[in-house]
Structures are given as structure tokens and as C-alpha cells.
Scaffold this motif. Sequence first.
Motif, mmCIF file in Angstrom:
data_model
loop_
_atom_site.group_PDB
_atom_site.id
_atom_site.type_symbol
_atom_site.label_atom_id
_atom_site.label_comp_id
_atom_site.label_asym_id
_atom_site.label_seq_id
_atom_site.Cartn_x
_atom_site.Cartn_y
_atom_site.Cartn_z
ATOM 1 N N TYR A 72 -27.648 16.079 4.677
ATOM 2 C CA TYR A 72 -27.814 15.858 3.237
ATOM 3 C C TYR A 72 -28.126 14.384 3.004
ATOM 4 O O TYR A 72 -27.740 13.501 3.783
ATOM 5 C CB TYR A 72 -26.579 16.277 2.439
ATOM 6 C CG TYR A 72 -25.303 15.552 2.778
ATOM 7 C CD1 TYR A 72 -25.004 14.303 2.232
ATOM 8 C CD2 TYR A 72 -24.373 16.131 3.636
ATOM 9 C CE1 TYR A 72 -23.829 13.643 2.548
ATOM 10 C CE2 TYR A 72 -23.183 15.478 3.949
ATOM 11 C CZ TYR A 72 -22.923 14.239 3.398
ATOM 12 O OH TYR A 72 -21.753 13.593 3.711
ATOM 13 N N GLY A 89 -25.368 12.437 5.661
ATOM 14 C CA GLY A 89 -24.327 13.024 6.490
ATOM 15 C C GLY A 89 -24.712 14.419 6.934
ATOM 16 O O GLY A 89 -25.692 15.003 6.453
ATOM 17 N N ILE A 91 -24.265 18.472 7.212
ATOM 18 C CA ILE A 91 -23.835 19.488 6.258
ATOM 19 C C ILE A 91 -23.681 20.826 6.962
ATOM 20 O O ILE A 91 -24.468 21.162 7.856
ATOM 21 C CB ILE A 91 -24.827 19.593 5.078
ATOM 22 C CG1 ILE A 91 -24.213 20.406 3.937
ATOM 23 C CG2 ILE A 91 -26.161 20.186 5.519
ATOM 24 C CD1 ILE A 91 -24.978 20.279 2.648
ATOM 25 N N ASN A 125 -17.397 24.127 1.752
ATOM 26 C CA ASN A 125 -17.274 22.734 2.165
ATOM 27 C C ASN A 125 -17.626 21.845 0.990
ATOM 28 O O ASN A 125 -18.595 22.113 0.270
ATOM 29 C CB ASN A 125 -18.211 22.429 3.344
ATOM 30 C CG ASN A 125 -17.778 23.136 4.615
ATOM 31 O OD1 ASN A 125 -16.602 23.167 4.952
ATOM 32 N ND2 ASN A 125 -18.737 23.725 5.315
ATOM 33 N N TYR A 127 -18.183 17.730 -0.192
ATOM 34 C CA TYR A 127 -18.407 16.347 0.228
ATOM 35 C C TYR A 127 -18.389 15.472 -1.025
ATOM 36 O O TYR A 127 -19.145 15.715 -1.977
ATOM 37 C CB TYR A 127 -19.741 16.211 0.958
ATOM 38 C CG TYR A 127 -19.924 17.225 2.070
ATOM 39 C CD1 TYR A 127 -19.528 16.951 3.373
ATOM 40 C CD2 TYR A 127 -20.495 18.477 1.809
ATOM 41 C CE1 TYR A 127 -19.689 17.881 4.387
ATOM 42 C CE2 TYR A 127 -20.654 19.420 2.817
ATOM 43 C CZ TYR A 127 -20.247 19.115 4.108
ATOM 44 O OH TYR A 127 -20.409 20.051 5.107
ATOM 45 N N TYR A 129 -18.335 11.476 -2.698
ATOM 46 C CA TYR A 129 -18.574 10.041 -2.540
ATOM 47 C C TYR A 129 -18.341 9.340 -3.871
ATOM 48 O O TYR A 129 -18.791 9.808 -4.926
ATOM 49 C CB TYR A 129 -20.015 9.766 -2.089
ATOM 50 C CG TYR A 129 -20.289 10.113 -0.644
ATOM 51 C CD1 TYR A 129 -20.114 9.172 0.368
ATOM 52 C CD2 TYR A 129 -20.718 11.391 -0.295
ATOM 53 C CE1 TYR A 129 -20.370 9.491 1.694
ATOM 54 C CE2 TYR A 129 -20.959 11.722 1.036
ATOM 55 C CZ TYR A 129 -20.787 10.764 2.022
ATOM 56 O OH TYR A 129 -21.028 11.087 3.334
ATOM 57 N N LYS A 138 -16.782 7.522 1.126
ATOM 58 C CA LYS A 138 -16.507 8.952 1.244
ATOM 59 C C LYS A 138 -15.016 9.213 1.032
ATOM 60 O O LYS A 138 -14.166 8.497 1.555
ATOM 61 C CB LYS A 138 -16.938 9.473 2.620
ATOM 62 C CG LYS A 138 -16.879 10.995 2.727
ATOM 63 C CD LYS A 138 -17.453 11.483 4.047
ATOM 64 C CE LYS A 138 -17.461 13.005 4.090
ATOM 65 N NZ LYS A 138 -18.031 13.529 5.353
ATOM 66 N N ASP A 140 -11.951 12.018 1.402
ATOM 67 C CA ASP A 140 -11.597 13.235 2.136
ATOM 68 C C ASP A 140 -11.236 14.360 1.169
ATOM 69 O O ASP A 140 -10.478 14.158 0.211
ATOM 70 C CB ASP A 140 -10.409 12.966 3.075
ATOM 71 C CG ASP A 140 -10.786 12.026 4.207
ATOM 72 O OD1 ASP A 140 -11.966 12.009 4.586
ATOM 73 O OD2 ASP A 140 -9.890 11.298 4.692
ATOM 74 N N TRP A 141 -11.772 15.536 1.458
ATOM 75 C CA TRP A 141 -11.491 16.728 0.652
ATOM 76 C C TRP A 141 -10.324 17.486 1.283
ATOM 77 O O TRP A 141 -10.381 17.860 2.449
ATOM 78 C CB TRP A 141 -12.733 17.616 0.593
ATOM 79 C CG TRP A 141 -12.556 18.879 -0.196
ATOM 80 C CD1 TRP A 141 -12.464 20.147 0.301
ATOM 81 C CD2 TRP A 141 -12.472 18.998 -1.617
ATOM 82 N NE1 TRP A 141 -12.331 21.044 -0.726
ATOM 83 C CE2 TRP A 141 -12.322 20.366 -1.913
ATOM 84 C CE3 TRP A 141 -12.504 18.083 -2.668
ATOM 85 C CZ2 TRP A 141 -12.212 20.845 -3.217
ATOM 86 C CZ3 TRP A 141 -12.399 18.553 -3.958
ATOM 87 C CH2 TRP A 141 -12.255 19.912 -4.227
#
Length: 256
Positions: A72, A89, A91, A125, A127, A129, A138, A140-141
Motif C-alpha cells: 500500500y 508497507g 498489505i 487487518n 493499518y 498512521y 505507525k 499498532d492496532w
Amino acid sequence: MSSRSLMLLLSACVGLASCSQQDNKAVTTAPVAPKQQGPGEPFKFHKMIEVSPGQYYDVLSWGRGTKVGAKYLILRSDSTEQKYNTTEGDIDGPIKDVLNSDLDTDGNPEIIIQANSIDTNRYTNVYVYEYRDQRAQKIDWPRLTVSQRKGYRGGDRLFIKDDKLMREFPVYDGSGATAKPNGQKRLLEYSLHSNEFSVKQVSKDSTVNTAKDGVVISQPKVEQKETAKISEKKSSSSKKKTSHKTEKKKKHRHRR
């Protein structure tokens, strides 16, 4: 008729035939459809988000030889300051949607990418930022806890409400291929503080299920009724046994 006249007549016939063919082509030819506007190969997804006047974020996924995209890209354009930078990053799965927010209300925007995972253990998922000037950090999820994950089979919907990131998904009964949705939905609320997410469940899952014929069945009430019936049977059977014993005692006394 002279040979010269014959040649003039033939050339006139050929000219008329060619004109009629051109007219037929003009009538029968279908109009050419304009080419679709889109990123095209190798890009699989594109969405542009305008955070503020002159500040744009173009989010793309790309990768040749794959249907879902392997990378991505977040292209940040600040046309006012004439500054441009790129964030990229890996994906996992195709992008479903992209959101922007300021969850911690610090004036720095967050770009949230939601992708449908190709790994069935995770399903979704995310992501995230946060952008501070030219720097992208970034965040963290967090993964679902055991209680939050109970009955989870994907189908997530992300949306922003009152500076909170909301996550809603249907709840399933059973496991594996035999799991079926029970009509309930679970709603989680994500807050952001110091670039760390905290998660809480907004409300408890309902214990009421709707049957196929539309009859509402409450599981706890059914269990209580069944328990009451069992206790009634036990009490009635115990009464019968005591009465039977009393009759035997009476008969025995009469013999004496």
C-alpha cells in the motif's frame, strides 16, 4: 458507345458504390465507449482524502501478478507548502475502505486503512498512521481479546462517531464451517491516547434470538421453564411415593 464514354460510366458507378458503403459504415458503427477512469495496473485500489484545503492523501494498493495487491502507498500532498512525501508497507488482502480522523484531538490527522484479510484467523487487518508535519508514525492496532473474539467470523464495519473509532461485526454460533450468524451484533469502541489504542465493548450482546418463523425465543426463560417442569415432576413423583408408603403402613396396621 465509345470506349471513353464506357470508362467514364464505370468510374461513376464505382464512386457511387464507395459512397454508399461509407454511408452504411457510418450508420452501423457503434460509438466507442470512453475508457474507464481509474488507477489501472499495477494499482488495485485508490481513494483520495482531503484532510484540509491543500492537504491531500492518496491511498493506493499495488502489485503485479496478484489480484489483491501486495503493497500500500499513502501519498501526502501539501500544495500550500509545496511538500510531498510517501508512506508504504506490506498489505494482507484487498483494501475495503480508508478513513481519516483525529481520534486524540491533537490536530494531527490519522489515516486508517481497512483490508479484508486472506488469512481466516484474523479476517480484518487495520493499518493506522498519524501524520505530524512530514513524519508518519505507525500506530499498532490491537487484536481482539478472548471475550471480544467469541463468535467472531469477520464482516467488520469501521466508522467514526464522536471522535471515536467504532467497530461492528455480526456474532456467530458454532465453530468452523458449521458456524452460523445468530442475529446479534457486537460493537466495540476504540479510543486513542499517546498513540496507543484502548478498546471497550459498548454494550453486552443480546440473549434473545429470533427463530426462522419470526418467533422470539429467550434462552434463559426457556431454561427456567424446563427447570420448573422438572421440579414439578420430582415433587409429584415424591408425593406418589409417600402416599404409596402410607397406604402400605395402614394396611400393615390393619392386619395387626
